[in-house]
Design a protein around this motif. Structure first.
Motif, PDB file in Angstrom:
ATOM      1  N   TYR A 173      29.600  -3.945  15.731  1.00 14.23           N
ATOM      2  CA  TYR A 173      30.047  -3.349  14.477  1.00 14.23           C
ATOM      3  C   TYR A 173      29.864  -4.310  13.303  1.00 14.23           C
ATOM      4  CZ  TYR A 173      31.980   0.960  16.377  1.00 14.23           C
ATOM      5  OH  TYR A 173      32.118   2.191  16.959  1.00 14.23           O
ATOM      6  N   ALA A 174      29.947  -5.602  13.581  1.00 14.24           N
ATOM      7  CA  ALA A 174      29.796  -6.586  12.503  1.00 14.24           C
ATOM      8  C   ALA A 174      28.383  -6.599  11.933  1.00 14.24           C
ATOM      9  CB  ALA A 174      30.164  -7.978  13.018  1.00 14.24           C
ATOM     10  N   ASP A 175      27.392  -6.113  12.707  1.00 18.22           N
ATOM     11  CA  ASP A 175      26.008  -6.071  12.235  1.00 18.22           C
ATOM     12  C   ASP A 175      25.721  -4.842  11.371  1.00 18.22           C
ATOM     13  OD1 ASP A 175      24.869  -8.407  13.539  1.00 18.22           O
ATOM     14  OD2 ASP A 175      25.124  -7.327  15.422  1.00 18.22           O
ATOM     15  N   ILE A 176      26.633  -3.876  11.363  1.00 16.07           N
ATOM     16  CA  ILE A 176      26.367  -2.577  10.765  1.00 16.07           C
ATOM     17  C   ILE A 176      26.876  -2.527   9.327  1.00 16.07           C
ATOM     18  CG2 ILE A 176      26.871  -0.100  10.965  1.00 16.07           C
ATOM     19  CD1 ILE A 176      27.085  -0.508  13.977  1.00 16.07           C
ATOM     20  N   ASP A 177      26.063  -1.963   8.423  1.00 16.38           N
ATOM     21  CA  ASP A 177      26.450  -1.870   7.019  1.00 16.38           C
ATOM     22  C   ASP A 177      27.465  -0.745   6.809  1.00 16.38           C
ATOM     23  OD1 ASP A 177      24.986   0.704   6.469  1.00 16.38           O
ATOM     24  OD2 ASP A 177      23.273  -0.563   6.974  1.00 16.38           O
ATOM     25  N   ASP A 178      28.052  -0.700   5.621  1.00 25.00           N
ATOM     26  CA  ASP A 178      29.116   0.262   5.323  1.00 25.00           C
ATOM     27  C   ASP A 178      28.631   1.710   5.432  1.00 25.00           C
ATOM     28  OD1 ASP A 178      30.866  -1.804   4.915  1.00 25.00           O
ATOM     29  OD2 ASP A 178      30.658  -1.793   2.724  1.00 25.00           O
ATOM     30  N   ALA A 179      27.405   1.966   4.957  1.00 17.71           N
ATOM     31  CA  ALA A 179      26.888   3.336   5.001  1.00 17.71           C
ATOM     32  C   ALA A 179      26.747   3.811   6.442  1.00 17.71           C
ATOM     33  CB  ALA A 179      25.555   3.416   4.273  1.00 17.71           C
ATOM     34  N   THR A 180      26.313   2.928   7.333  1.00 14.08           N
ATOM     35  CA  THR A 180      26.173   3.312   8.740  1.00 14.08           C
ATOM     36  C   THR A 180      27.540   3.479   9.392  1.00 14.08           C
ATOM     37  OG1 THR A 180      24.065   2.127   8.845  1.00 14.08           O
ATOM     38  CG2 THR A 180      25.103   2.681  10.941  1.00 14.08           C
ATOM     39  N   HIS A 181      28.508   2.654   8.977  1.00 13.55           N
ATOM     40  CA  HIS A 181      29.887   2.840   9.459  1.00 13.55           C
ATOM     41  C   HIS A 181      30.382   4.243   9.112  1.00 13.55           C
ATOM     42  CE1 HIS A 181      31.574  -0.748  11.281  1.00 13.55           C
ATOM     43  NE2 HIS A 181      30.900  -1.496  10.436  1.00 13.55           N
ATOM     44  N   ASP A 182      30.132   4.669   7.863  1.00 13.37           N
ATOM     45  CA  ASP A 182      30.569   5.993   7.439  1.00 13.37           C
ATOM     46  C   ASP A 182      29.870   7.076   8.260  1.00 13.37           C
ATOM     47  OD1 ASP A 182      32.161   4.771   5.557  1.00 13.37           O
ATOM     48  OD2 ASP A 182      30.721   5.057   3.903  1.00 13.37           O
ATOM     49  N   TRP A 183      28.587   6.862   8.524  1.00 19.95           N
ATOM     50  CA  TRP A 183      27.825   7.838   9.324  1.00 19.95           C
ATOM     51  C   TRP A 183      28.395   7.940  10.741  1.00 19.95           C
ATOM     52  CZ3 TRP A 183      24.654   7.010  13.658  1.00 19.95           C
ATOM     53  CH2 TRP A 183      23.835   8.097  14.035  1.00 19.95           C
ATOM     54  N   LEU A 184      28.752   6.806  11.327  1.00 23.05           N
ATOM     55  CA  LEU A 184      29.346   6.818  12.665  1.00 23.05           C
ATOM     56  C   LEU A 184      30.695   7.535  12.658  1.00 23.05           C
ATOM     57  CD1 LEU A 184      28.555   3.176  13.867  1.00 23.05           C
ATOM     58  CD2 LEU A 184      27.577   5.283  14.769  1.00 23.05           C
ATOM     59  N   ASN A 185      31.505   7.244  11.650  1.00 15.62           N
ATOM     60  CA  ASN A 185      32.811   7.902  11.570  1.00 15.62           C
ATOM     61  C   ASN A 185      32.666   9.415  11.457  1.00 15.62           C
ATOM     62  OD1 ASN A 185      34.273   5.522  11.710  1.00 15.62           O
ATOM     63  ND2 ASN A 185      34.230   5.211   9.485  1.00 15.62           N
ATOM     64  N   GLU A 186      31.664   9.833  10.689  1.00 15.36           N
ATOM     65  CA  GLU A 186      31.461  11.268  10.474  1.00 15.36           C
ATOM     66  C   GLU A 186      30.945  11.962  11.728  1.00 15.36           C
ATOM     67  OE1 GLU A 186      28.686  14.224   7.716  1.00 15.36           O
ATOM     68  OE2 GLU A 186      28.843  12.088   7.257  1.00 15.36           O
ATOM     69  N   ASN A 187      30.071  11.279  12.480  1.00 12.05           N
ATOM     70  CA  ASN A 187      29.385  11.952  13.575  1.00 12.05           C
ATOM     71  C   ASN A 187      29.925  11.630  14.962  1.00 12.05           C
ATOM     72  OD1 ASN A 187      26.914  13.417  12.348  1.00 12.05           O
ATOM     73  ND2 ASN A 187      26.917  11.409  11.339  1.00 12.05           N
ATOM     74  N   VAL A 188      30.775  10.616  15.065  1.00 14.66           N
ATOM     75  CA  VAL A 188      31.322  10.260  16.381  1.00 14.66           C
ATOM     76  C   VAL A 188      32.832  10.444  16.403  1.00 14.66           C
ATOM     77  CG1 VAL A 188      31.547   8.459  18.120  1.00 14.66           C
ATOM     78  CG2 VAL A 188      29.448   8.644  16.788  1.00 14.66           C
ATOM     79  N   ASP A 189      33.521   9.734  15.524  1.00 11.85           N
ATOM     80  CA  ASP A 189      34.979   9.751  15.573  1.00 11.85           C
ATOM     81  C   ASP A 189      35.567  11.135  15.311  1.00 11.85           C
ATOM     82  OD1 ASP A 189      34.805   7.115  16.099  1.00 11.85           O
ATOM     83  OD2 ASP A 189      35.484   6.405  14.153  1.00 11.85           O
ATOM     84  N   ASP A 190      34.904  11.924  14.448  1.00  8.75           N
ATOM     85  CA  ASP A 190      35.426  13.249  14.127  1.00  8.75           C
ATOM     86  C   ASP A 190      34.820  14.355  14.985  1.00  8.75           C
ATOM     87  OD1 ASP A 190      36.978  12.115  12.201  1.00  8.75           O
ATOM     88  OD2 ASP A 190      35.589  12.508  10.561  1.00  8.75           O
ATOM     89  N   TRP A 191      33.948  13.982  15.918  1.00 11.18           N
ATOM     90  CA  TRP A 191      33.291  15.004  16.744  1.00 11.18           C
ATOM     91  C   TRP A 191      34.183  15.347  17.927  1.00 11.18           C
ATOM     92  CZ3 TRP A 191      31.437  16.175  21.538  1.00 11.18           C
ATOM     93  CH2 TRP A 191      30.456  17.167  21.620  1.00 11.18           C
TER      94      TRP A 191
END
Length: 228
Positions: A173-191
């Motif tokens: 997660y430390a390698d990932i930028d903020d925009a990709t973090h948001d994309w993960l939250n949208e497509n994984v955590d809320d799925w």
């Protein structure tokens, strides 16, 4: 090798002769047990030639060490060296077009527990073995930018689009930028699966592969390219 092959029953003296032939004559010395070959003593140089992976380490002092088989050398890329030359150096070593040595400014090194295994070159791709954000500036410059595909996968994906087995990369997660973090939250955590009690309706997970090695599409929900 020519001549009689020593038998294991000959004891220490026979084994010493095998080692001498391998080390000094460059021969593969076969070990025989009850008339059958059961092992071999191989020259280290020959073993190194068969090692098809080159590894870059970062030492506890911050130096870089490039290693192949039993050979390890400290490398100091000159200032102004173009970024991302590690893969080219590693492949040249595998091709025997270049090898580190004292004449080239490299220094013999020893890999110990303080060394971080940063990346590997397999002859086809760089495999990240440590969080890239945790490597020093010199290591990051030598490795260069790396591009990956992050795929949200439902179930499992064991092969890429042409049937090659997939080995996940060491992205954190430390390698990932903020925009990709948001994309993960949208497509994984809320799925959520439509039926949480259905054993075949599996929660998704994120598969990380090199950018040119996308997984099969039948169970991929969505994908995104990440460069670090």
């Amino acid at each position: 090798m020519g001549g009689r092959e020593p038998d294991l029953g000959e004891g220490r003296g026979g084994f010493d002769r095998l080692v001498d032939r391998a080390a000094n004559a460059g021969e593969i010395a076969h070990v025989v047990r009850e008339g059958h070959r059961v092992a071999a003593v191989v020259p280290l140089s020959l073993l190194q030639e068969r090692v098809t992976t080159v590894t870059l380490y970062q030492t506890g002092g911050g130096d870089l060490v490039i290693a192949r088989g039993g050979s390890a050398w400290t490398v100091r890329p000159p200032a102004g060296t173009p970024h991302g030359t590690f893969a080219a150096d590693a492949q040249a070593w595998l091709d025997d077009a270049w090898r580190p040595g004292e004449r080239g400014g490299q220094v013999r090194a020893r890999i110990d527990e303080s060394c971080i295994r940063a990346v590997e070159w397999t002859g086809e791709e760089i495999r990240l073995r440590y969080p890239k954000c945790s490597l020093n500036e010199t290591a990051n410059a030598y490795v260069g930018p790396l591009s990956y595909t992050l795929s949200v996968v439902k179930g499992s994906a064991g092969e890429d689009a042409v049937g090659r087995p997939i080995e996940e990369m060491g992205i954190t997660y430390a390698d990932i930028d903020d925009a990709t973090h948001d994309w993960l939250n949208e497509n994984v955590d809320d799925w959520r699966p439509s039926d949480p009690w259905d054993p075949f309706e599996k929660f998704p997970w994120v598969l990380v592969t090199p950018a040119d090695q996308d997984p099969r599409a039948d169970n991929v929900i969505c994908s995104r390219t990440l460069t670090i």
